[in-house]
Every structure is written in structure tokens, then in C-alpha cells.
Design a protein around this motif. Structure first.
Motif, PDB file in Angstrom:
ATOM      1  N   THR A   2      66.465 102.900  93.181  1.00 34.98           N
ATOM      2  CA  THR A   2      67.101 103.172  94.390  1.00 34.98           C
ATOM      3  C   THR A   2      67.046 104.331  95.079  1.00 34.98           C
ATOM      4  O   THR A   2      67.196 105.273  94.316  1.00 34.98           O
ATOM      5  N   LYS A   3      66.785 104.208  96.183  1.00 38.29           N
ATOM      6  CA  LYS A   3      66.287 105.641  97.024  1.00 38.29           C
ATOM      7  C   LYS A   3      67.790 106.341  97.256  1.00 38.29           C
ATOM      8  O   LYS A   3      68.981 105.710  97.455  1.00 38.29           O
ATOM      9  N   THR A   4      67.815 107.544  97.090  1.00 32.24           N
ATOM     10  CA  THR A   4      68.982 108.453  97.347  1.00 32.24           C
ATOM     11  C   THR A   4      68.403 109.755  97.824  1.00 32.24           C
ATOM     12  O   THR A   4      67.127 109.992  98.211  1.00 32.24           O
ATOM     13  N   TRP A   8      67.519 113.932  94.018  1.00 27.34           N
ATOM     14  CA  TRP A   8      68.767 113.211  93.166  1.00 27.34           C
ATOM     15  C   TRP A   8      68.594 111.900  92.347  1.00 27.34           C
ATOM     16  O   TRP A   8      67.438 111.248  93.079  1.00 27.34           O
ATOM     17  N   LEU A   9      69.032 111.310  91.430  1.00 31.55           N
ATOM     18  CA  LEU A   9      68.906 110.181  90.946  1.00 31.55           C
ATOM     19  C   LEU A   9      70.253 109.478  90.754  1.00 31.55           C
ATOM     20  O   LEU A   9      71.225 109.877  90.516  1.00 31.55           O
ATOM     21  N   TRP A  10      70.126 107.829  90.924  1.00 35.60           N
ATOM     22  CA  TRP A  10      71.394 107.274  90.472  1.00 35.60           C
ATOM     23  C   TRP A  10      71.651 107.167  89.128  1.00 35.60           C
ATOM     24  O   TRP A  10      70.504 107.010  88.203  1.00 35.60           O
ATOM     25  N   CYS A  11      72.728 107.409  88.348  1.00 38.81           N
ATOM     26  CA  CYS A  11      72.960 107.137  86.972  1.00 38.81           C
ATOM     27  C   CYS A  11      73.261 106.000  86.651  1.00 38.81           C
ATOM     28  O   CYS A  11      74.553 105.423  86.718  1.00 38.81           O
ATOM     29  N   ASP A  12      72.094 104.984  86.799  1.00 39.20           N
ATOM     30  CA  ASP A  12      72.327 103.712  86.616  1.00 39.20           C
ATOM     31  C   ASP A  12      71.689 103.025  85.144  1.00 39.20           C
ATOM     32  O   ASP A  12      71.457 101.747  85.119  1.00 39.20           O
ATOM     33  N   SER A  14      68.642 103.796  84.061  1.00 42.86           N
ATOM     34  CA  SER A  14      67.392 103.282  84.249  1.00 42.86           C
ATOM     35  C   SER A  14      66.509 104.443  83.491  1.00 42.86           C
ATOM     36  O   SER A  14      66.893 105.542  83.271  1.00 42.86           O
ATOM     37  N   ASP A  55      74.358 105.737  82.349  1.00 46.53           N
ATOM     38  CA  ASP A  55      74.871 104.599  83.276  1.00 46.53           C
ATOM     39  C   ASP A  55      76.300 104.870  83.634  1.00 46.53           C
ATOM     40  O   ASP A  55      77.190 104.538  82.763  1.00 46.53           O
ATOM     41  N   ARG A  57      77.559 103.308  86.242  1.00 49.39           N
ATOM     42  CA  ARG A  57      78.020 102.342  87.190  1.00 49.39           C
ATOM     43  C   ARG A  57      79.418 101.850  86.744  1.00 49.39           C
ATOM     44  O   ARG A  57      79.720 101.549  85.446  1.00 49.39           O
TER      45      ARG A  57
END
Length: 72
Positions: A2-4, A8-12, A14, A55, A57
Motif C-alpha cells: 500500500t502506498k504511504t 515510509w512503509l506500512w507495518c503489515d 509484508s 505486523d 495491524r
């Protein structure tokens, strides 16, 4: 992914590849060092150039201040 915001990166949870994303080389290296060879570690990825992001979420990041005595 996902774009942010840029950098930065999403802590998801991945997987991030430092070959495809050279700007994250230091992050991948740090996560690889933390995971070591432990395949059960959440940051572990079998490929030498990859690591798994945390992760977060559904979780809330919380700091701990040992000097405040609030966490005892």
C-alpha cells in the motif's frame, strides 16, 4: 504494498526486498540481524535480500517509561 508517505512503509507483515527497494537496505539488514537464522522469528525471511516487516495491524504501539513507575 500500500502506498504511504515517501520513505515510509506500512507495518503489515509484508516482505521487503532490498534489491528491489535499495532505499530500505539498512532496514532489511537490521531486521535480518534481529531475526538471525530463527525461522520462527516474525521478521525472518529465507531469502538473503529479504526481511518481513512487523505486523502492527490491530495493535497499538506504546512506549514504556521505567522511571515513571506507571508500568509496574
Amino acid at each position: 504494498m500500500t502506498k504511504t508517505r515517501s520513505g515510509w512503509l506500512w507495518c503489515d507483515g509484508s516482505t521487503i526486498d532490498k534489491t528491489a527497494n535499495p532505499e530500505y537496505t539498512n532496514l532489511v539488514d537490521l531486521l535480518k540481524e534481529e531475526a538471525g537464522a530463527d525461522a520462527a522469528h516474525p521478521f525472518y525471511a529465507a531469502a538473503a535480500n529479504e526481511a518481513v516487516l512487523p505486523d502492527m495491524r490491530g495493535a497499538v504501539a506504546r512506549g514504556v517509561d521505567d522511571a515513571s513507575n506507571r508500568d509496574k
